[in-house]
Design a protein around this motif. Structure first.
Motif, PDB file in Angstrom:
ATOM      1  N   UNK A 184      39.780  50.700  42.972  1.00 25.48           N
ATOM      2  CA  UNK A 184      39.246  52.030  42.651  1.00 25.48           C
ATOM      3  C   UNK A 184      40.164  52.654  41.604  1.00 25.48           C
ATOM      4  N   UNK A 185      39.678  52.729  40.352  1.00 27.30           N
ATOM      5  CA  UNK A 185      40.552  53.137  39.246  1.00 27.30           C
ATOM      6  C   UNK A 185      39.829  54.056  38.276  1.00 27.30           C
ATOM      7  N   UNK A 186      39.025  54.980  38.808  1.00 26.73           N
ATOM      8  CA  UNK A 186      38.418  55.981  37.936  1.00 26.73           C
ATOM      9  C   UNK A 186      39.414  57.114  37.703  1.00 26.73           C
ATOM     10  N   UNK A 222      49.849  56.582  38.465  1.00 25.74           N
ATOM     11  CA  UNK A 222      48.537  57.220  38.510  1.00 25.74           C
ATOM     12  C   UNK A 222      47.642  56.637  37.409  1.00 25.74           C
ATOM     13  N   UNK A 223      46.392  57.048  37.406  1.00 31.39           N
ATOM     14  CA  UNK A 223      45.443  56.614  36.378  1.00 31.39           C
ATOM     15  C   UNK A 223      45.972  56.941  34.982  1.00 31.39           C
ATOM     16  N   UNK A 261      29.911  32.216  42.348  1.00 29.49           N
ATOM     17  CA  UNK A 261      31.218  32.053  41.723  1.00 29.49           C
ATOM     18  C   UNK A 261      32.015  31.032  42.509  1.00 29.49           C
ATOM     19  N   UNK A 262      32.973  30.429  41.825  1.00 30.20           N
ATOM     20  CA  UNK A 262      33.850  29.472  42.500  1.00 30.20           C
ATOM     21  C   UNK A 262      35.033  30.172  43.146  1.00 30.20           C
ATOM     22  N   UNK A 263      35.474  31.256  42.531  1.00 33.24           N
ATOM     23  CA  UNK A 263      36.626  31.995  43.016  1.00 33.24           C
ATOM     24  C   UNK A 263      36.189  33.368  43.530  1.00 33.24           C
ATOM     25  N   UNK A 264      36.971  33.984  44.415  1.00 33.43           N
ATOM     26  CA  UNK A 264      36.650  35.343  44.862  1.00 33.43           C
ATOM     27  C   UNK A 264      36.756  36.333  43.717  1.00 33.43           C
ATOM     28  N   UNK A 265      35.756  37.211  43.572  1.00 35.08           N
ATOM     29  CA  UNK A 265      35.717  38.123  42.446  1.00 35.08           C
ATOM     30  C   UNK A 265      36.337  39.475  42.741  1.00 35.08           C
ATOM     31  N   UNK A 266      36.419  40.292  41.686  1.00 38.72           N
ATOM     32  CA  UNK A 266      37.026  41.622  41.767  1.00 38.72           C
ATOM     33  C   UNK A 266      36.066  42.633  41.150  1.00 38.72           C
ATOM     34  N   UNK A 267      35.845  43.737  41.843  1.00 41.45           N
ATOM     35  CA  UNK A 267      35.106  44.875  41.299  1.00 41.45           C
ATOM     36  C   UNK A 267      36.120  45.934  40.881  1.00 41.45           C
ATOM     37  N   UNK A 268      36.050  46.372  39.628  1.00 35.34           N
ATOM     38  CA  UNK A 268      36.922  47.447  39.150  1.00 35.34           C
ATOM     39  C   UNK A 268      36.055  48.676  38.928  1.00 35.34           C
ATOM     40  N   UNK A 269      36.369  49.737  39.612  1.00 38.47           N
ATOM     41  CA  UNK A 269      35.593  50.977  39.521  1.00 38.47           C
ATOM     42  C   UNK A 269      36.230  51.894  38.485  1.00 38.47           C
ATOM     43  N   UNK A 270      35.528  52.112  37.369  1.00 42.95           N
ATOM     44  CA  UNK A 270      36.056  52.912  36.282  1.00 42.95           C
ATOM     45  C   UNK A 270      36.090  52.100  34.999  1.00 42.95           C
TER      46      UNK A 270
END
Length: 615
Positions: A475-477, A528-529, A403-412
């Protein structure tokens, strides 16, 4: 208090200076995004030969060599402790060939370069050539994260460095043992017997100590708070006993011990390894500063044209040819082979081990071995600077960047996570949605987002998710406890400043509130979620806006007074995730990702205005 009569610093003050410069150099390198080893080299040379503030031989006397020997032993033990054979994944075949074929060929090529180009004797060349197999695990990791390579070339370089760390040290140990027994034994038979005895005893001690430690820890014979001290004591004992049987065989013993423990699947291994990793950072910094400060202008004067020719020979011949030969006729494509072949930064381990063995060889009467340490410094400085500036451009040229840019992991895989991921995708930020429930990922797949079906903490995730392409984790489960566990467990890998978490439901209750040491940083508004997802269902959406000289942050605020900025992508490609107390910088060229009320036409079900589609 006894003071070293050297006309220089007191011994304790000298120790404090070494520690401060070592750790300070690593911190400054982190802030400036530079290789730490370059700053440590500069700091050591400045306080040593340039200003004369520190003379390690005078300050520490007879204790200097034992200190360095023990530090190197702990560094190599930590190197063995990193080698979990279960984690090689799809790069396993390539790594095996790099170790089983590339390492011996590299040893031969490096030995030849040292003898024919640098002009060292065969004895010094064989020992130093073995050390040169090491490609610097402490150096390659930050370079890989900065270059954001694809998973397989990154895994090849990463695991080659980890595996060859102990292998290179073992090669140097074996070469040194041969030189030692040939210098001290009366005949060939006695030399072979001494060498076999030393290797056998060291291997047996390492295996026995590793098995005993694992058994004691697994059976709870050692309380949790004493595991690290017991491990240190056993490590030092094994090193001392093996070294007593045959000099320097202790390095072989502690490396084997670390390999055994790394692959034993201990429940408390993560905590043990993190502590060892922190100790190694201190030791690596200290050893490098001491070795650099111990240089003199007379020793550095050996770095003539032959030293420059030697460095070029290593970069252009001794490194690429063995790698290309090892990876020939494999499924590794030619672009990946080229990148791996011409990427071989050496690190602190090489300098530390080379400095130790150089002194040992000089003591055996091999006069030109005093050139080993300066050549090691020259090779490390040249390769770190070269690859630090060329790895990313070369990877882009070969099309091997993840990737060219820093990525994001979204959990949930909730609606909130999918909409946020789509907004990141609109910003051209790499994003992946992870969820252990496959049905939760249906909306993400329909939105064209990359997904991972499984637990983000699992070994499968380590194998299939290109973590090096992602810089931040959200972290968004719907499970607050799991969010907290994942944020806490992955904080050492991503950096705690890059781990974010939605507000816990029961955070306001003192009975249920968790310590500040657990979990991640707050992300977005203080919700909250369930509140975050309800806001989207109640008429809000994510939108991306680019700021310009004409349309400033103040103009955007005036137009969108109810908007909540969630993230900002700076004009230089720096991504910031914002919490409830954070404010965007708002520079021209930056892009804002914000949650705001839907436009009237979208609330009514009409088509969106041109150029302002929701994320």
């Amino acid at each position: 208090m006894a003071v070293a009569d050297t006309g220089g610093l007191e011994t304790v003050l000298a120790l404090g200076l070494v520690g401060a410069l070592g750790v300070g150099s690593q911190w400054l390198a982190w802030r400036l995004r530079l290789p730490a080893i370059v700053l440590m080299l500069a700091a050591g040379l400045i306080i040593g030969p340039v200003t004369g503030v520190l003379d390690p031989a005078a300050q520490f006397g007879d204790m200097l060599q034992p200190m360095i020997a023990v530090a190197v032993a702990i560094i190599l033990f930590e190197g063995g402790l990193t080698l979990d054979l279960h984690s090689l994944s799809d790069a396993a075949k390539g790594v095996r060939r790099l170790v089983l074929i590339g390492a011996p060929l590299g040893w031969l090529a490096s030995t030849g370069a040292l003898h024919y180009v640098a002009g060292l004797s065969w004895e010094a060349s064989a020992v130093f050539g073995g050390i040169m197999i090491v490609t610097g695990p402490t150096v390659i990791a930050p370079l890989l994260r900065q270059a954001r390579l694809r998973r397989r070339p990154a895994a090849l370089l990463h695991w080659e460095a980890i595996v060859n760390d102990p292998v290179g040290a073992l090669a140097a140990v074996l070469a040194f043992e041969v030189v030692l027994v040939l210098q001290t034994a009366t005949g060939a038979g006695e030399a072979v017997a001494d060498l076999a005895l030393g290797i056998t005893v060291a291997s047996a001690l390492g295996l026995a100590a590793g098995w005993s430690v694992v058994k004691a820890f697994r059976e709870a014979w050692v309380p949790e708070y004493m595991k690290v001290p017991v491990l240190f004591v056993v490590l030092l004992g094994v090193f001392a006993v093996a070294d007593h049987v045959l000099h320097e065989s202790g390095l072989l013993a502690v490396t084997i011990m670390g390999l055994w423990i790394a692959n034993a699947r201990l429940p408390s291994f993560a905590e043990i390894y993190r502590f060892k990793e922190h100790a190694t950072v201190l030791l690596v910094s200290g050893v490098f500063i001491l070795l650099a400060a111990g240089m003199s202008f007379e020793r550095l004067a050996v770095l003539d044209w032959r030293a420059g020719a030697f460095v070029l020979a290593v970069i252009l011949v001794a490194r690429p040819l063995p790698v290309l030969a090892a990876l020939a006729f494999t499924n590794v494509e030619w672009r990946e082979r080229l990148l791996v072949a011409f990427t071989g930064p050496r690190g602190v381990v090489l300098v530390a081990v080379a400095g130790l063995f150089g002194e040992r060889l000089v003591a055996l009467g091999i006069a030109d071995a005093d050139r080993v340490a300066p050549l090691a410094f020259a090779l490390v400085a040249a390769t770190v600077v070269l690859h630090g500036f060329t790895l990313a451009p070369m990877a882009r040229l070969l099309g091997l960047t993840a990737s060219r840019l820093p990525g994001v992991i979204i959990m949930g895989g909730s609606k909130w996570a999918v909409d946020l991921g789509a907004a990141f995708k609109k910003m051209e930020v790499p994003v992946i949605i992870a969820d252990p429930n496959n049905s939760h990922l249906r909306s993400a797949r329909e939105a064209g987002l990359t997904t991972f079906y499984g637990d983000i903490l699992s070994e499968v995730a380590e194998e299939r998710v290109e973590f090096v392409a992602y810089e931040k984790l959200i972290c968004a489960s719907d499970n607050d406890a799991y969010n907290t566990l994942a944020a806490t467990d992955l904080a050492p890998e991503f950096g705690r400043e890059n781990i974010f978490q939605l507000k816990r439901v029961r955070d306001a209750s003192s009975r249920h509130a968790l310590p500040a040491t657990l979990g991640g940083r707050a992300f977005g508004p203080d919700e909250t979620f369930f509140e975050a997802n309800a806001a989207l269902s109640g008429g809000c959406e994510f939108r991306v806006t680019r700021l310009t000289e004409e349309f400033t942050l103040e103009d955007w605020r005036a137009a969108q007074p109810d908007a909540v900025v969630m993230a900002e992508l700076g004009p230089n490609g720096t991504l910031r995730l914002l919490g409830p107390k954070d404010a965007p910088g708002g520079k021209p060229g930056a892009r804002l990702l914000a949650r705001m009320p839907q436009r009237a036409e979208r609330q009514a079900g009409g088509p969106p205005a041109e150029g302002d589609a929701p994320a």
